[in-house]
Design a protein around this motif. Structure first.
Motif, PDB file in Angstrom:
ATOM      1  N   LYS A 174      -8.022  12.460 -28.358  1.00 35.67           N
ATOM      2  CA  LYS A 174      -6.906  13.325 -27.969  1.00 35.67           C
ATOM      3  C   LYS A 174      -6.002  12.617 -26.963  1.00 35.67           C
ATOM      4  O   LYS A 174      -4.769  12.642 -27.092  1.00 35.67           O
ATOM      5  N   ASP A 175      -6.603  11.964 -25.970  1.00 38.65           N
ATOM      6  CA  ASP A 175      -5.804  11.221 -24.981  1.00 38.65           C
ATOM      7  C   ASP A 175      -4.894  10.206 -25.670  1.00 38.65           C
ATOM      8  O   ASP A 175      -3.720  10.059 -25.306  1.00 38.65           O
ATOM      9  N   SER A 176      -5.452   9.478 -26.640  1.00 37.91           N
ATOM     10  CA  SER A 176      -4.678   8.419 -27.302  1.00 37.91           C
ATOM     11  C   SER A 176      -3.510   8.995 -28.089  1.00 37.91           C
ATOM     12  O   SER A 176      -2.432   8.391 -28.154  1.00 37.91           O
ATOM     13  N   ILE A 177      -3.720  10.167 -28.687  1.00 37.85           N
ATOM     14  CA  ILE A 177      -2.643  10.808 -29.447  1.00 37.85           C
ATOM     15  C   ILE A 177      -1.529  11.265 -28.520  1.00 37.85           C
ATOM     16  O   ILE A 177      -0.336  11.023 -28.777  1.00 37.85           O
ATOM     17  N   TRP A 178      -1.877  11.897 -27.412  1.00 35.54           N
ATOM     18  CA  TRP A 178      -0.864  12.393 -26.477  1.00 35.54           C
ATOM     19  C   TRP A 178      -0.135  11.237 -25.809  1.00 35.54           C
ATOM     20  O   TRP A 178       1.077  11.299 -25.589  1.00 35.54           O
ATOM     21  N   TRP A 179      -0.876  10.174 -25.486  1.00 34.75           N
ATOM     22  CA  TRP A 179      -0.240   8.989 -24.903  1.00 34.75           C
ATOM     23  C   TRP A 179       0.764   8.398 -25.885  1.00 34.75           C
ATOM     24  O   TRP A 179       1.887   8.066 -25.511  1.00 34.75           O
ATOM     25  N   GLU A 180       0.377   8.285 -27.150  1.00 36.32           N
ATOM     26  CA  GLU A 180       1.286   7.693 -28.134  1.00 36.32           C
ATOM     27  C   GLU A 180       2.520   8.563 -28.351  1.00 36.32           C
ATOM     28  O   GLU A 180       3.621   8.040 -28.546  1.00 36.32           O
ATOM     29  N   TYR A 183       4.564   7.641 -25.196  1.00 42.26           N
ATOM     30  CA  TYR A 183       4.898   6.212 -25.178  1.00 42.26           C
ATOM     31  C   TYR A 183       5.922   5.879 -26.261  1.00 42.26           C
ATOM     32  O   TYR A 183       6.937   5.220 -26.009  1.00 42.26           O
ATOM     33  N   GLU A 184       5.671   6.353 -27.468  1.00 42.34           N
ATOM     34  CA  GLU A 184       6.605   6.087 -28.562  1.00 42.34           C
ATOM     35  C   GLU A 184       7.807   7.021 -28.507  1.00 42.34           C
ATOM     36  O   GLU A 184       8.892   6.675 -28.971  1.00 42.34           O
ATOM     37  N   GLY A 185       7.612   8.203 -27.939  1.00 47.42           N
ATOM     38  CA  GLY A 185       8.728   9.135 -27.827  1.00 47.42           C
ATOM     39  C   GLY A 185       9.831   8.610 -26.924  1.00 47.42           C
ATOM     40  O   GLY A 185      11.012   8.629 -27.291  1.00 47.42           O
ATOM     41  N   ILE A 186       9.458   8.092 -25.752  1.00 46.87           N
ATOM     42  CA  ILE A 186      10.506   7.581 -24.860  1.00 46.87           C
ATOM     43  C   ILE A 186      11.074   6.271 -25.396  1.00 46.87           C
ATOM     44  O   ILE A 186      12.265   5.977 -25.233  1.00 46.87           O
ATOM     45  N   GLY A 187      10.245   5.480 -26.086  1.00 45.93           N
ATOM     46  CA  GLY A 187      10.778   4.284 -26.730  1.00 45.93           C
ATOM     47  C   GLY A 187      11.803   4.644 -27.795  1.00 45.93           C
ATOM     48  O   GLY A 187      12.877   4.034 -27.880  1.00 45.93           O
ATOM     49  N   MET A 188      11.476   5.671 -28.574  1.00 47.73           N
ATOM     50  CA  MET A 188      12.387   6.098 -29.631  1.00 47.73           C
ATOM     51  C   MET A 188      13.662   6.709 -29.051  1.00 47.73           C
ATOM     52  O   MET A 188      14.757   6.524 -29.602  1.00 47.73           O
ATOM     53  N   TYR A 189      13.536   7.414 -27.952  1.00 48.21           N
ATOM     54  CA  TYR A 189      14.715   7.949 -27.255  1.00 48.21           C
ATOM     55  C   TYR A 189      15.715   6.827 -26.966  1.00 48.21           C
ATOM     56  O   TYR A 189      16.929   7.003 -27.063  1.00 48.21           O
ATOM     57  N   ARG A 190      15.191   5.656 -26.614  1.00 44.58           N
ATOM     58  CA  ARG A 190      16.049   4.519 -26.282  1.00 44.58           C
ATOM     59  C   ARG A 190      16.611   3.800 -27.505  1.00 44.58           C
ATOM     60  O   ARG A 190      17.579   3.048 -27.390  1.00 44.58           O
ATOM     61  N   SER A 191      16.012   4.011 -28.668  1.00 42.46           N
ATOM     62  CA  SER A 191      16.438   3.240 -29.842  1.00 42.46           C
ATOM     63  C   SER A 191      17.090   4.068 -30.938  1.00 42.46           C
ATOM     64  O   SER A 191      17.558   3.520 -31.935  1.00 42.46           O
ATOM     65  N   LEU A 192      17.132   5.384 -30.779  1.00 44.52           N
ATOM     66  CA  LEU A 192      17.750   6.214 -31.814  1.00 44.52           C
ATOM     67  C   LEU A 192      19.244   5.931 -31.953  1.00 44.52           C
ATOM     68  O   LEU A 192      19.950   5.746 -30.954  1.00 44.52           O
ATOM     69  N   ASN A 193      19.697   5.910 -33.173  1.00 45.33           N
ATOM     70  CA  ASN A 193      21.125   5.860 -33.438  1.00 45.33           C
ATOM     71  C   ASN A 193      21.778   7.094 -32.784  1.00 45.33           C
ATOM     72  O   ASN A 193      21.222   8.197 -32.830  1.00 45.33           O
ATOM     73  N   ALA A 277       6.656  10.509 -14.565  1.00 43.65           N
ATOM     74  CA  ALA A 277       5.721  10.310 -13.454  1.00 43.65           C
ATOM     75  C   ALA A 277       4.411  11.070 -13.641  1.00 43.65           C
ATOM     76  O   ALA A 277       3.383  10.695 -13.076  1.00 43.65           O
ATOM     77  N   ARG A 278       4.421  12.114 -14.458  1.00 52.14           N
ATOM     78  CA  ARG A 278       3.234  12.964 -14.610  1.00 52.14           C
ATOM     79  C   ARG A 278       2.381  12.604 -15.818  1.00 52.14           C
ATOM     80  O   ARG A 278       1.329  13.213 -16.032  1.00 52.14           O
ATOM     81  N   GLY A 279       2.835  11.657 -16.597  1.00 46.66           N
ATOM     82  CA  GLY A 279       1.999  11.166 -17.681  1.00 46.66           C
ATOM     83  C   GLY A 279       2.021  12.036 -18.924  1.00 46.66           C
ATOM     84  O   GLY A 279       2.821  12.975 -19.041  1.00 46.66           O
ATOM     85  N   PRO A 280       1.126  11.754 -19.887  1.00 51.00           N
ATOM     86  CA  PRO A 280       1.162  12.419 -21.191  1.00 51.00           C
ATOM     87  C   PRO A 280       0.959  13.923 -21.173  1.00 51.00           C
ATOM     88  O   PRO A 280       1.285  14.601 -22.157  1.00 51.00           O
TER      89      PRO A 280
END
Length: 307
Positions: A174-180, A183-193, A277-280
């Motif tokens: 569960k931790d790994s899913i929420w982290w991803e 982690y990928e959500g904010i990365g995608m926020y930066r790369s979305l058209n 700052a508060r994590g997943p």
């Protein structure tokens, strides 16, 4: 004579200041190949992304870059100084982090992922994958697209540093899913058209349609992961599928979180600092803020049963 010497010193000092302000030495492009073969460092970078057997098969190949790959290399090399100017803005959601002044952009080929990170100061870009996914580097849209890809991967470097600084390690499935998701959500926020992103907190029609498709999947899978007592490895793999891989409109975890973060940012990335700052664990709070009914009701019953 003294005036002449002073003039020379002044010119030299001016050139030094200019050179430092350009920060040419802080974004370094380096090759993950030499004489037609993959470098040891590039092979190390691929270790978490493909099997050892596949890497070994690539390592035995000897080939020159194609004309198209050379064009991608040329485009990326021309971006280094420009990308250096992104760093402060990209760091805003993470606060102060001890990131190295020197960031490497390592170029390689023969991989399947267009971009990824290696260690804590290297963004990797795969020339073969870029050409395969986006076509010729000279296409007008690719000049901006490669900026977004770099921003995505540099954001991952920052997030990895954040995790190291605060000793965050996912300990359960569960931790790994929420982290991803984060982690990928904010990365995608930066790369979305930009076509996907809100304007004045109003979502484009294409984004609304995509959320209508993906949000029920996100809620279903997070509830399943939360309530299942013993998931088999096969079930875990199925639940994880398309969380952050595939087409943009298939990423059931990364895409909704990216849009929620974009809404929270309201065009100011600094607004995300209090969330990151508060994590997943913030995923549940973002969900309550932005899920539509009836998905919000389903989610609340499981994750906030006393509300």
């Amino acid at each position: 004579m003294r005036g002449f010497i002073f003039y020379i010193i002044l010119i030299s000092f001016s050139q030094l200041i200019h050179a430092r302000s350009a920060d040419d030495d802080t974004m370094i492009i380096k090759k993950g190949f030499a004489a037609g073969k993959l470098s040891a460092e590039w092979k190390m970078a691929l270790e978490t992304r493909m099997s050892t057997a596949r890497i070994d098969s690539f390592a035995r190949l000897l080939r020159a870059l194609t004309k198209e790959e050379l064009e991608w290399e040329k485009l990326i090399a021309a971006k280094a100084r420009y990308w250096n100017s992104f760093k402060d803005s990209l760091q805003q959601p993470f606060g102060k982090l001890p990131i190295s002044d020197t960031i490497y952009v390592m170029l390689g080929f023969m991989g399947s992922d267009d971009g990824f990170t290696f260690g804590l100061q290297t963004v990797c870009l795969d020339l073969t994958a870029l050409q395969s996914a986006y076509g010729d580097a000279q296409l007008p849209e690719n000049r901006e697209r490669i900026d977004r890809i770099f921003s995505h991967e540099y954001t991952h470097l920052l997030h990895k540093l954040w995790a190291k600084r605060f000793s965050y390690v996912p300990r359960t499935y569960k931790d790994s899913i929420w982290w991803e998701c984060l982690y990928e959500g904010i990365g995608m926020y930066r790369s979305l058209n930009p076509k996907w992103l809100p304007v004045n907190n109003e979502l484009p029609a294409i984004t609304k349609r995509t959320l209508e498709k993906l949000v029920p999947i996100l809620v279903d899978r997070l509830i399943r992961i939360e309530t299942a007592s013993n998931l088999s490895e096969g079930e875990k793999e199925q639940l994880h599928t398309n969380l952050s891989r595939g087409m943009v409109n298939q990423k059931w975890g990364a895409f909704p979180v990216a849009i929620w973060l974009a809404l929270e940012a309201d065009e100011n990335p600094g607004n995300l600092a209090k969330w990151i700052a508060r994590g997943p664990s913030i995923i549940s709070e973002l969900a309550i803020r932005w899920l539509p009914e009836p998905e919000k009701e389903r989610f609340t019953k499981i994750f906030f049963p006393y509300k």
